[in-house]
Design a protein around this motif. Structure first.
Motif, mmCIF file in Angstrom:
data_model
loop_
_atom_site.group_PDB
_atom_site.id
_atom_site.type_symbol
_atom_site.label_atom_id
_atom_site.label_comp_id
_atom_site.label_asym_id
_atom_site.label_seq_id
_atom_site.Cartn_x
_atom_site.Cartn_y
_atom_site.Cartn_z
ATOM 1 N N UNK A 185 0.835 -1.202 0.000
ATOM 2 C CA UNK A 185 0.000 0.000 0.000
ATOM 3 C C UNK A 185 0.871 1.254 0.000
ATOM 4 N N UNK A 186 1.976 1.181 0.707
ATOM 5 C CA UNK A 186 2.930 2.300 0.728
ATOM 6 C C UNK A 186 3.942 2.189 -0.394
ATOM 7 N N UNK A 187 4.475 0.978 -0.593
ATOM 8 C CA UNK A 187 5.558 0.784 -1.565
ATOM 9 C C UNK A 187 5.111 1.084 -2.993
ATOM 10 N N UNK A 188 3.846 0.828 -3.308
ATOM 11 C CA UNK A 188 3.365 1.005 -4.676
ATOM 12 C C UNK A 188 2.538 2.279 -4.872
ATOM 13 N N UNK A 189 2.652 3.205 -3.948
ATOM 14 C CA UNK A 189 1.788 4.384 -3.990
ATOM 15 C C UNK A 189 1.944 5.179 -5.279
ATOM 16 N N UNK A 190 3.140 5.182 -5.858
ATOM 17 C CA UNK A 190 3.367 5.932 -7.097
ATOM 18 C C UNK A 190 3.209 5.073 -8.350
ATOM 19 N N UNK A 191 2.783 3.824 -8.158
ATOM 20 C CA UNK A 191 2.658 2.904 -9.290
ATOM 21 C C UNK A 191 1.209 2.565 -9.613
ATOM 22 N N UNK A 192 0.287 3.048 -8.794
ATOM 23 C CA UNK A 192 -1.118 2.686 -8.943
ATOM 24 C C UNK A 192 -1.969 3.934 -9.019
ATOM 25 N N UNK A 193 -3.184 3.776 -9.561
ATOM 26 C CA UNK A 193 -4.105 4.912 -9.593
ATOM 27 C C UNK A 193 -4.942 4.981 -8.328
ATOM 28 N N UNK A 194 -5.032 3.878 -7.595
ATOM 29 C CA UNK A 194 -5.628 3.937 -6.268
ATOM 30 C C UNK A 194 -4.668 4.653 -5.322
ATOM 31 N N UNK A 195 -5.213 5.193 -4.255
ATOM 32 C CA UNK A 195 -4.400 5.853 -3.236
ATOM 33 C C UNK A 195 -4.762 5.280 -1.878
ATOM 34 N N UNK A 196 -3.858 5.389 -0.901
ATOM 35 C CA UNK A 196 -4.213 4.937 0.448
ATOM 36 C C UNK A 196 -5.471 5.617 0.981
ATOM 37 N N UNK A 231 -8.513 -18.829 -10.652
ATOM 38 C CA UNK A 231 -7.555 -18.136 -11.520
ATOM 39 C C UNK A 231 -7.511 -16.689 -11.057
ATOM 40 N N UNK A 232 -6.361 -16.257 -10.561
ATOM 41 C CA UNK A 232 -6.185 -14.905 -10.035
ATOM 42 C C UNK A 232 -5.185 -14.143 -10.883
ATOM 43 N N UNK A 233 -5.498 -12.877 -11.146
ATOM 44 C CA UNK A 233 -4.569 -11.959 -11.810
ATOM 45 C C UNK A 233 -4.301 -10.780 -10.882
ATOM 46 N N UNK A 234 -3.033 -10.386 -10.794
ATOM 47 C CA UNK A 234 -2.656 -9.208 -10.007
ATOM 48 C C UNK A 234 -1.541 -8.472 -10.728
ATOM 49 N N UNK A 235 -1.558 -7.142 -10.647
ATOM 50 C CA UNK A 235 -0.479 -6.335 -11.193
ATOM 51 C C UNK A 235 0.562 -6.057 -10.128
ATOM 52 N N UNK A 240 -2.692 -3.199 -3.546
ATOM 53 C CA UNK A 240 -3.118 -4.403 -2.827
ATOM 54 C C UNK A 240 -2.380 -5.657 -3.308
ATOM 55 N N UNK A 241 -1.255 -5.472 -3.980
ATOM 56 C CA UNK A 241 -0.523 -6.614 -4.532
ATOM 57 C C UNK A 241 -0.123 -7.612 -3.451
#
Length: 297
Positions: A185-196, A231-235, A240-241
């Motif tokens: 949630x913190x580590x990917x903050x600049x990689x996702x369009x969702x925000x904390x 079958x799960x897909x995650x980026x 939430x990775x």
């Protein structure tokens, strides 16, 4: 790859995240227009049916589908926005990829209808199908984002109520732990369009005071034994990775047959943006292959 630079595209997406300061109606209308813009222009043939007086399902079909195959689809939208109407392009792509009819559920939304209303609607939709000549072994539940969460919640409820299960399910970027406390949630903050901040709003609106550790809300806390193939897909760039990866590991330990794919560099629910991202089309195609393989068994 993405036509704009990755950061430009993420900034575009972030600008359309529903603003909690706006009225529910305005937020839903803006989000609907936004989602529709980035999907396929193709529209399926549709037929609306009443599951209950306050709950509708929409049959979506394209040429070439096999009539005895059904994808039970739950749309995304953070449990508070979204509908079949703004996922029709996506439903068309799913139907083509899986050669299956799609039954999309317009489940009730928060804040008017918080947890567990959407789960109750998911169960009602499944029961509707099985009581209208669609046997469980010809149904594959599929959902994206919040819809992926509902797929897992549905499977757990079917198991616990000793009802016949579908042979498999497909989850795209599911929210599996509504505490949203993992490191990504913190580590990917600049990689996702969702925000904390957006995740906190989702938790507050949807749970409305329910403990996020409730196994019906956060499937990662449930016993996962005796679930069907998943079958799960995650980026890798999703906030939430880590949660999805932890769920996949727990499911494996529980003996669930699971196919877990990590899509490098992809952000939350990238699969929906088929007009913009080739990886979105690829992800839908792979989900369709999984569905066809399952129905062909």
């Amino acid at each position: 790859m993405i036509r704009e630079t990755p950061q430009e595209f993420l900034d575009t997406l972030k600008s359309y995240v529903p603003d909690p300061r706006k009225t529910v109606g305005v937020a839903r209308q803006e989000f609907s227009e936004f989602f529709t813009e980035f999907q396929s222009d193709e529209r399926p043939a549709t037929e609306q049916v009443a599951i209950r007086d306050d709950l509708r399902g929409v049959w979506c079909s394209v040429p070439g589908v096999i009539q005895d195959r059904t994808l039970l689809f739950f749309h995304g939208g953070f449990f508070s926005v979204g509908s079949t109407a703004d996922h029709l392009g996506f439903c068309a792509e799913l139907a083509k990829a899986a050669q299956s009819r799609v039954f999309s559920v317009d489940y009730r939304l928060a804040p008017e209808h918080p947890f567990p209303a959407p789960l109750e609607d998911a169960l009602a939709a499944y029961r509707y199908l099985t009581s209208h000549s669609v046997p469980p072994h010809r149904i594959i539940p599929i959902g994206i984002s919040a819809g992926g969460t509902l797929v897992l919640d549905l499977l757990l409820s079917l198991r616990d109520e000793h009802l016949l299960m579908p042979p498999a399910a497909i989850c795209m970027s599911p929210m599996v732990d509504l505490a949203f406390g993992s490191a990504s949630v913190t580590a990917n903050e600049n990689k996702d369009w969702l925000t904390p901040a957006r995740l906190a709003t989702i938790r507050a609106q949807y749970l409305a005071g329910t403990d996020p550790d409730d196994v019906r809300a956060s499937p990662i806390h449930a016993s996962l034994s005796r679930l069907p193939r998943l079958y799960l897909q995650a980026g890798s760039g999703e906030l939430i990775f880590d949660d999805i990866s932890a769920f996949a590991k727990k499911a494996t330990w529980a003996g669930v047959p699971i196919r877990y794919e990590i899509w490098e560099g992809m952000f939350h629910a990238w699969q929906i943006f088929g007009k913009q991202i080739p990886e979105a089309r690829d992800a839908v195609a792979r989900a369709g292959t999984f569905a066809r393989e399952t129905f062909g068994r």
